[in-house]
Structures are given as C-alpha cells and as structure tokens.
Design a protein around this motif. Structure first.
Motif, PDB file in Angstrom:
ATOM      1  N   GLU A 193       0.756  -1.156   0.114  1.00 26.82           N
ATOM      2  CA  GLU A 193      -0.034  -0.143  -0.081  1.00 26.82           C
ATOM      3  C   GLU A 193       0.889   1.376   0.038  1.00 26.82           C
ATOM      4  OE1 GLU A 193      -1.037  -2.723   1.156  1.00 26.82           O
ATOM      5  OE2 GLU A 193      -3.217  -2.940   0.938  1.00 26.82           O
ATOM      6  N   LYS A 219      -3.951  -5.437  -0.368  1.00 28.53           N
ATOM      7  CA  LYS A 219      -4.464  -5.552  -1.686  1.00 28.53           C
ATOM      8  C   LYS A 219      -3.315  -6.182  -2.934  1.00 28.53           C
ATOM      9  CE  LYS A 219      -8.801  -3.969  -0.930  1.00 28.53           C
ATOM     10  NZ  LYS A 219      -8.998  -4.898   0.286  1.00 28.53           N
ATOM     11  N   THR A 231      -3.237 -11.785  -1.588  1.00 27.65           N
ATOM     12  CA  THR A 231      -4.563 -11.543  -2.069  1.00 27.65           C
ATOM     13  C   THR A 231      -5.269 -12.957  -2.354  1.00 27.65           C
ATOM     14  OG1 THR A 231      -3.762 -10.903  -4.192  1.00 27.65           O
ATOM     15  CG2 THR A 231      -4.083  -9.258  -2.544  1.00 27.65           C
TER      16      THR A 231
END
Lengths: 239, 868
Positions: free
Chosen positions: B473, B751, B757
């Motif tokens: 991120e 993510k 993920t």
C-alpha cells in the motif's frame, strides 16, 4: 541397532508451528499437504477457556495399517525399517503404471486413522513422515525436533533406557494418538495431552472438542486439502 | 542435477528411504549428539558426515524484530533451509515458524528486483523500470534542489522508517543531509511502555527470568506468539512452566496462545491493566507482603507514602472497571507476592491506550515492591551490547523538526509518528523529499487512509522514494523505488537484549542479492556520492566505506574482546559474539566447560562501582540508570508537565463516565482491539505462502454470548462501525474473548501480492517475477480485511503510543448490500479525532481536567527543540 522414537511433551508445546514449517522446508513438502502439523483445540466456556496444542505426526506403528494396505493393494512399498521408521521404498514403485501407484497410494492414505499418509500433488507418489531419515543418517535429529522452541519434541533411541526420550517415557504417563491395539504406541509418545485427544479421539467426531463447529482459521490445518472431506476412521483391531 | 522442488524430493527419498539405509550409528563419535539434535558447529560443514551443502552461512533473522541468530544452508546457489544458530546464546539453535520460512522473503514471487519510476498518477500502479544510475540521479537531484536553497531547508527532507535495523546507516544519512526530520514507528508500538520504564529505572525494557521464576503476571503480552523476545523467551518460559513448575497468569482481552496456555486467564476490560496492577499493589502493601528494605534502599519513594497513595485503588474499584473479581485480585496479589521469585511481563497490552504510560508504571510497581528486581527468576535489567560507527561521523543536524520532536509531547522521546500525516496536512513542516524505509504506514498505521491521502498529495509530498522490495500500500504511493536486498542478502550489525547475556551479531549476504537489488547502506552511499561528487558539500567524507562488509568491519573490528578473536571475521564465521558455551543437545541449554548450564550475573545494580551513584555503607554501587541511581517510583519529569509523578489509573473517557459507569450502550457496543499471530507480522509476511497457508483470514473474534444476543453465528457477515468508518468481515464466534471486545488481527488485508490476495492467476508485476510453480497450488481462500483505516488516531500524551485498543465500535449483522471486504473510512472524521487527541496533550484543554490531583502552578511553554 537403535529403535527410533519421539516423545511429544504437550505441556511444553506453545503451538508456534515452527515444526510444521521446518518439516516443509526440510522435505520440500508442497502446499496443501503436511507430514506434521499442529492442531489447536479450545475447551471450555468463557471465561474458563483453555487452548490445547496437539502436534500430529505419523506414529510409526508396529504393524502399521498403511503397511498392510500397501501390501494388500500393491507391491508393499510401505515398510517398517529395522531402526523403527515406517518408510516408503520408492524403488518398488518404479516401473508401475500411474494407476497401480494410485491404487496402492490411496489404500495407504485411506488406511491411516491419523491421516498421516498423503499423495504428493507434485510427484503423485505416496508420502509420509520419515522421521527425517536422511538427517538421521547424518547424525541429526528430525527437522521438527531441531527447531522446536518449547523443546516439546524429544527424539532418540528407545532401546537405550538412558536416552532422554526413554527416560521421559519411563518417568511420565504417556499416551499415543493411535491406540496400541490398532498398532500404535511404537514411535510417538505424548505427555500431557488432554485425554479426549488421544486414542485418536482428536480425529473422531470432528476436529474440535468444543461442541460448536468452528470452521476457523487457527485450526486451518484441519481444513487443508489433506484433511477436508475425509472422515477419520478406526482401523480394525489387530489383536 | 538442478535442485528444483520435485527433484529434491525424489533425490532425498532415493538416498534415504528407498535404499533402506540403516542408520550409520557407528560412524558417529558421539552417540549423544545423534540422540538429541546436537548439530555441533554447522558452520564447519565437514564436521557433518555426508554434508550435502555448498555452504552454511550465519545470519540474523529479520522477519520480526526479535533478531534471532540463524544458519542458512545453501545448495546450488539456493537457500534451502534455515535453522537457528546453535552458538547464539539467546536463540540456542531454534527458529520460529516465521524464521523457518524466511527464505521466502528472498524468493517472494512478487518481489521488486529493479529500480522503478512512477509513470502514472500516484497510486495508479503504473511504473517503468529504470537503471540505478537514472534513479539515483533523480533522487540526488531532488536533494540538491532542497540543499541549494540555502541554510534552513534541510528539514524538508524527511525519512519515515519502521523496522530500521541499519545500525546507524539511516541516521548517518539524515545527519549527512543535515536534517532532523526523522520519523520512526515506535509510537505505533511500545513507545508508552518505554516512557513508563525509562524515567523509572533507566532502560526501556525488562528481561523476565522466565526459566527460573515461580510466578508470572503477564499483562497483555502474547509472548508465546509475538512480543519481545518471542523465541528466546518462549524457550525459557516452557522450561520455567514445566521444569520449574512456574505459574503463568495472563491478563488479556482475548484468548491468545499465551492466554490459552496460561494457568489462569483473566479477560479484563481493555485498558484496565493499570488499575488491576494498582489494586494488587495496594493489597500487597496492606498485607505487609512488600520488601521494605528494597523500597527504602533502592527507590526514591518511601514505603509508607506509597502505601498511602495506593489506598485509593481498592480491589472493589478495580473489579468495577476490569471485571476481575475483587476476590481474585486479592488472591492473585498474595500469590504473586509470596511466590519467590516472581516476575511480571508486559508488551503491549497496557501500553497501547490513552495514558498507556501510567498503565506500564503501575504494572512495573509489582516486581519493585516485592523485591523481585534483578534477582534470579525475577524482573531483570536488559543486557545489551553496542558497536561502533565508522569515523568520521557526521555531526547532528541543527534545526529541530516539529514532526520528529513535537513540542506538545515533550516526554514522548520515541516520537508520535501516528500524528505525522495530520501535522503535514496542517503545514507544521514543509516537506520536499520523503524517504520511506522498512515501513508500510499506509497500511499498518491507524488512520491508514489518512496516510494514503497525504502520501498521494503531490503538494504535500512533492517527491517520494522508498527502499522497499515489496509492492504494498505504501510502495504503491511512491515516486521512486530503490529495491533493498532482503535480510538474507545484506549487511547489518545487530544486538538485542534478548536473554540475560549480551551479544552482538550480524546480517551478511548468504547469497548475492537477487535481480538488481542493492543493500540499503550501499544505496545511501550512492545517493550521497551523487549529491556530493567532489566532497565540496562536506558530505562525501562520511560515506567513504568500500561496501557493506567494510562498513561492518569498522563497526566491529575495534570492540574489546571481539578484536582479540578476529573482530568482524569472527562474526562472519560464527554469526554472533560472545559464544558463551556449547549447546548441550540433552538439555537445549548452553553449557559451560563443566557441562552445566551457564548462569547469568544477577544483581547488576548492587555491583560495586567507584563511579556508582548509590552510596551506602561507605561504598559506591552501580545502581539503576537514573540521575541518582535509584528506581524512581516518583517521576519529577512527569510532574513538570502536569502529569502524575506516581503510577495512577485514568479511566478512558471513551469508555467510562466520571461516576465509573460504562459508556457502552447495549451488547452491540464494544471495544475493538487488534493482534498479531505467531505466523503473521504487521505487514511483511502476508505474501509468504508457507505462513499464509496457516493463517489467511482475519475474521473478527466475538464472544459467543454476545454474538448470541446480536443474532450472529460463526462465519456470518458482520459490519463493524467505528467513529470514523466501517468494515464488513466475518465473525469468528468464540468462547475466548471478553464479551465487550471484538478483536481483528491487523496482519492481513493487503491488496498487494498474489499470495496475500489469493490472486494466484494474476500476472506478475513488471518489477520482477521470481518464478514460483506453486502459485497455482494456493488452495485456500484469502479472507483478510485490514481494520487500520477505521481506527482513529489516539496519542498517549505522556509516551506517545497509539491507543490501538480503545476504539469503541458498533457490531451488527451485515446490512443489505454489504460485501465481505467493504471498508469505508472518512478522512474528515479522522482529522477530527486527531484534533481531539491533541486535547489530551499537556498543552491541550483536557489535560488539567484529567489531572485534578496534580497541583502544578505553571506548565512549561511548549518548545521546539532537538530530541535525544
């Protein structure tokens, strides 16, 4: 000639899963299958709750059900070595057709109430814990024992009454996951395991002693492909 | 033959099992070694018969921050196995699950292998690969722009680091540039524990002698899974609990593995560790079970006055707040005080609250008043060891930095990093260049969404650079990526007080760094030498070391004792120094020449020392790390700023009315807490397949009775609403949690990363693709939702720690239209909470109100000054 055995002192197990992973990296065990792993059980009602850690590993039985199954359904690639380890002789599977290998392998997988035998998805060959026999040959203990943070796993020669493993068995009440009547009690001895989890109680009636049926992450071992959809079974009594 | 996974399996079996090799017992000189795991010195592979390794290289692990000593086994250029370093006095040859899987940080299929330059908008994920020369030139250019504006601008260059184990290199870089804008991550972590402890006795951590104790009061630590120092301490805790029959009592809102293994578990309400500890201390004083001699000799507060102060904290009062019965409080207090020796342990339950520093000081009272300080089996001082820095060393930067040493938090020596994005937004400091090192603030911090907003804003952060080798991120919001080598491929000096014996160790490249990654300190050198090619800026002279190894030589070669045995070369070969003895395979302990377990020194404060501050009976003693060598139960520094100089309890205004009744309405209102696992850390382990295979979802833990009242069943979709947003996840209904608490692990939900993920069929990033044929075999469904974006900031006004475990939330079954993984955060609301938390700072409007008992006429004016 040593007779190899393991003592798992559950009082010292902290459920850290180091053994689970050390075994995988030592033996290149693929995802979805395990030669050894740790299961978590929660027991009690708030606020009197306890978590138990159970290291599950092949019992290296005398008269092992997997050995019988492999003899009766194939070439008998499974055998118990002179030094007490249940191994697979892959040379015996050479030259067999995939279907023949599958038959023998599946029979062995089905036969083991501890679900200790699996088919390696990369090789399609049957596989199980070997007590890291390749390490024994080098003077090293199995990888799971070497890394065990709590020193819960202790390994040694059960023929030598003074080995720490023998001494632990002599001085403590021990149980096995596999009942002696079913061939258990040879290779792996547990100290301090909740009674409901031994004599393959851990496997009967689901993988959680709490009546609520948890399908939760901390016991994800029980939802891995090696274990899902399988009903644990009791082998026929030998004696 | 190339040792791929498949082949290794076949080969291993062919040589071991299939040929039915009987064990070669006869070939071993020492049967006992064979028996129980004595690897002996694995660094000398020819001592192992039939060794199949190319090399065995000692290193220091960095998956978390315990810094265990390890041995890396290499075959055909690949790191195949990791084991603990048997020569390491703390590690004693064993590694945890994360450590065992450490090679997957090297072979992470999504690892960044080349320098990258952003080509789309920030956060769009559009990159181009650039050469090191190009990337360094751009970074150096931006730095020069700032420096060439003249004096007084250097602080516009900031660094935000997290797990900085560079041993001074990052600090040297900032000092070279002349900037004080250094923001660490410690207030996300144990800052308030440190600030509770440091003014009290000097060091910022304790060493509980678990192996030799008889009783442990564990306030909010999950030492069997995480915390300092999980591996070495868990080894000793297992010994203590079983071999020494010690009793473990844990206070935790949730049944962690530690709580689950404890002899007694008290699931007290969040933030009430302090009052439980104070009430126990009260009982101990009232019952006369305290060590008067120790209190009067070694502390700055007489026993009688302490007894008076503690009277207000009755067990009944503690019961009202914590839920632990007054009877149990009395009983456990007496058990603790009469068990000899005994210790407490904390990290990080008590500290992660508003006024966490008070909680820490309260728990620290217990070993102090019972005379369990620095005794065998008790609460001991940390044993640390340092190393040098290459000379010349740059002088400290001149101008103080608001972001680094905020004037409203003068006691928060370890900074208040969680408030930094808000200060940047408010323009407290202009930032021109932002460096990010070993930190994923856009994921790991509270108000993570606010970090995302600030880092995305090119006006607030005109230029940003990261050394990360993981796309995550935060990396995703940077302009330039200069990928660091992994911890198995680089040089770092190491030391940690992880047992009762001090040591130094190293990281060294086990293999050459993969791809084009270059280790951090060498990249810093490249940058400085590009900024100052001819030395005219006076910077280059601090960066003339040849390479990582040369840097470390300069740090270790001159250390007395180590020098005589070969200096850095000794560390290269052994990984650690000193080596205190030989690991005894029969006991797992380090043995001395006589085969007995080595014993540490105790009573360090009582050692005679001519310069000792504590003078008694005509002699001088070393004492503790305070101004007068005594333990400061009464802390003047706290009082100066209007905080209570004694350990006290401040009920959290979010949870408690002034009359002591709960503010939580109905079963749907509860406090949200977060936690780590033994296999997942705060961000960097999610893409490690062996770890995520074990834990790959972070469903919210809820008490079964509470869930029943809310009509929620196990695995139901639920919505958790905080004052700043909401998230939708699944419930894990359990008996193992306080009915007023919901716990969501903060370790999952990124993510990024195909393993993290579960997007196993996704294409690799353009930044490097280490082939992993097992990616297609990810058998699990990843269900991670990270709670950090809905956790508002909160800063302990004393120590600075984030109040991670204070957020009041509403829990209900998911609403129509809610999907698993929905997360919404309102940054405007996050800003309001930032404002609100600063009201509790000593300069804020809530400070006096929260401290009516502290009579200080005038509080000092806030001053912007350099820190420690």
């Amino acid at each position: 000639m040593p007779r190899w055995g393991m003592v798992i002192d559950a009082r010292k197990c902290i459920g850290c899963q180091a053994c689970t992973i050390a075994c995988k990296t030592e033996n290149d065990v693929p995802l979805g299958v395990w030669r050894t792993h740790v299961r978590f059980y929660e027991k009690g009602t708030y606020p009197l709750v306890r978590r138990h850690f159970l290291s599950v590993i092949c019992d290296h039985c005398d008269e092992a059900p997997c050995v019988d199954a492999s003899e009766n359904n194939g070439v008998g690639s499974f055998y118990k070595s002179k030094d007490g380890v249940v191994l697979i002789d892959y040379n015996k599977l050479k030259g067999r057709t995939p279907a023949q290998i599958k038959t023998e392998a599946e029979a062995a997988v089905e036969a083991c109430p501890l679900e200790a035998v699996f088919i390696n998805p990369m090789t399609n060959l049957p596989e199980k814990c070997t007590f890291c026999h390749h390490r024994l040959d080098e003077g090293l203990v199995p990888a799971c024992v070497q890394t065990c943070i709590g020193r819960s796993r202790v390994f040694g020669d059960l023929e030598d009454p003074n080995s720490p493993a023998s001494r632990l068995i002599a001085m403590n009440a021990t149980k096995t996951l596999m009942p002696e009547d079913d061939g258990g009690g040879a290779g792996v001895h547990y100290i301090g395991v909740d009674a409901g989890l031994t004599d393959h109680g851990a496997l009967e009636g689901g993988r959680q002693t709490d009546p609520q049926d948890f399908d939760n992450e901390i016991i994800s071992m029980s939802t891995g492909p090696q274990f899902t959809g399988r009903k644990p079974k009791k082998p026929a009594h030998k004696k | 033959m190339d040792l791929t996974r498949r082949n290794f399996v076949k080969l291993g079996l062919a040589t071991g099992a299939a040929l039915a090799i009987e064990s070669k017992l006869a070939s071993f000189a020492n049967a006992a070694d064979l028996e129980l795991g004595g690897r002996g010195s694995a660094v000398n592979p020819d001592r192992i018969t039939g060794s199949k390794w190319d090399k065995v290289v000692p290193y220091t692990c960095l998956v978390c921050n315990i810094e265990d000593g390890g041995l890396a086994f290499v075959k055909n250029g690949r790191i195949k196995k990791l084991e603990g370093n048997d020569k390491h006095v703390s590690t004693r040859g064993r590694l945890c699950a994360k450590g065992n899987a450490g090679m997957w940080h090297v072979y992470d299929p999504d690892r960044i292998l080349y320098p990258l330059r952003r080509v789309g908008p920030r956060g769009s994920g559009k990159w181009k690969r650039v050469s090191w020369d190009e990337a360094i030139a751009e970074v150096a250019g931006k730095i020069k722009e700032v420096l060439d504006r003249g004096e007084g601008h250097q602080n516009e260059i900031m660094i935000k680091w997290g797990r900085n184990r560079s041993g001074g290199a990052a600090e040297r870089f900032m000092a070279t540039l002349g900037s004080n804008t250094i923001v660490n991550h410690t207030s996300i972590c144990e800052a308030s524990k440190k600030i509770g402890m440091q003014p009290t006795w000097g060091p910022d951590i304790e060493t509980p002698d678990f192996a030799n104790t008889k009783y442990i009061l564990n306030f909010g630590s999950n030492i069997l899974e995480a915390a300092y120092f999980m591996n070495p301490y868990s080894q000793r805790l297992a010994e203590g609990l079983v071999d020494n029959k010690a009793k473990l009592v844990t206070f935790d809102v949730r049944l962690s593995n530690t709580a689950g293994r404890s002899d007694e578990w008290f699931p007290i309400f969040p933030g009430t560790d302090g009052i439980v500890a104070l009430a126990m201390a009260n009982v101990i004083m009232q019952e006369g079970l305290y060590d008067r001699e120790f209190l009067d000799t070694w502390t700055n507060y007489p026993a009688d006055k302490l007894k008076e102060h503690l009277k207000q904290y009755t067990p009944e009062m503690a019961e009202r707040y914590s839920g632990m019965s007054a009877k149990d409080i009395r009983r456990i207090a007496v058990e603790f005080a009469t068990a000899k020796p005994a210790t407490t342990y904390t990290y990080r339950g008590p500290a992660k609250h508003l006024y966490g520093s008070y909680n820490e000081r309260a728990t620290m009272l217990l070993p102090i008043i019972t005379g369990n300080i620095e005794v065998r089996g008790g609460y001991c001082l940390p044993r640390g060891m340092g190393y040098n820095q290459p000379q010349p060393k740059p002088p400290g930067a001149k101008e103080p930095s608001y972001l680094s040493t905020p004037p409203d938090y003068p006691l928060a020596e370890h900074k208040v990093s969680q408030l930094v994005p808000f200060w940047i937004k408010e323009g407290k400091q202009k930032i021109s260049v932002y460096f990010n090192y070993m930190s994923c603030e856009a994921f790991t911090n509270p108000a993570a969404s606010y970090w995302q907003e600030v880092l995305s804003d090119e006006k607030l952060i005109p230029f940003s650079v990261t050394f990360s080798n993981q796309m995550n991120e935060t990396t995703n919001l940077m302009d330039i990526v200069l990928p660091d080598a992994s911890f198995l491929e680089r040089h770092d000096p190491e030391s940690m007080p992880s047992s009762l014996w001090p040591w130094v160790g190293i990281r060294q490249p086990v293999i050459k760094p993969l791809g084009e990654s270059i280790e951090f300190r060498e990249v810093l050198k490249m940058i400085v030498q590009k900024v100052d090619p001819d030395g005219s800026r006076g910077m280059r002279k601090y960066w003339e070391f040849k390479d990582g190894e040369d840097y470390l030589r300069q740090q270790f070669d001159g250390i007395a004792g180590l020098k005589e045995v070969g200096g850095y070369d000794f560390l290269k070969e052994n990984g650690v120094w000193p080596i205190y003895g030989k690991l005894d395979p029969a006991t797992g302990k380090i043995a001395d020449k006589n085969g007995l377990p080595i014993e540490p020194e105790y009573g360090l404060h009582r050692k005679e020392d001519p310069n000792g501050k504590v003078k008694m009976n005509g002699k001088s003693y070393k004492g503790f790390g305070t101004s007068d060598g005594k333990i400061h139960i009464y802390v003047d520094e706290y009082e100066k700023y209007g905080f209570n100089p004694l350990p006290v309890f401040k009920p959290h205004p979010w949870h408690w009315n002034e009359d002591g009744t709960s503010k939580l309405k109905g079963p749907e209102e509860m406090v949200m807490t977060t936690f780590k696992w033994n296999v997942q850390t705060q961000s960097r382990t999610q893409n490690i397949k062996l770890l995520s295979e074990i834990v790959h979802s972070n469903h919210a833990w809820m008490n079964a009775a509470t869930a029943g009242k809310l009509g929620i069943k196990n695995n139901d979709l639920i919505r958790i609403t905080s004052p700043v947003g909401y998230m939708v996840t699944k419930a894990r209904v359990t008996q193992g949690i306080n009915p007023r608490v919901i716990a969501v692990s903060n370790t999952l939900g990124s993510k990024f990363g195909r393993v993290a993920t579960g997007r196993k069929d996704a294409a690799p990033g353009m930044w490097g693709d280490i082939p992993d044929p097992e990616l297609k075999d990810l058998w699990w469904t990843t269900e991670g939702v990270n709670p950090n974006v809905i956790i508002p900031v909160s800063a302990d006004p004393i120590g600075g720690s984030q109040g991670w475990y204070d957020t009041v939330v509403k829990v209900e079954k998911a609403k129509a239209g809610d999907k698993f993984g929905d997360v919404k955060a309102d940054n405007a609301r996050h800003f309001e909470f930032y404002k609100q938390t600063m009201d509790y700072a000593y300069t804020g409007k809530m400070h006096r109100k929260m401290h009516p008992e502290v009579k200080v006429e005038k509080l000092p004016e806030p001053e912007l000054k350099k820190g420690h």
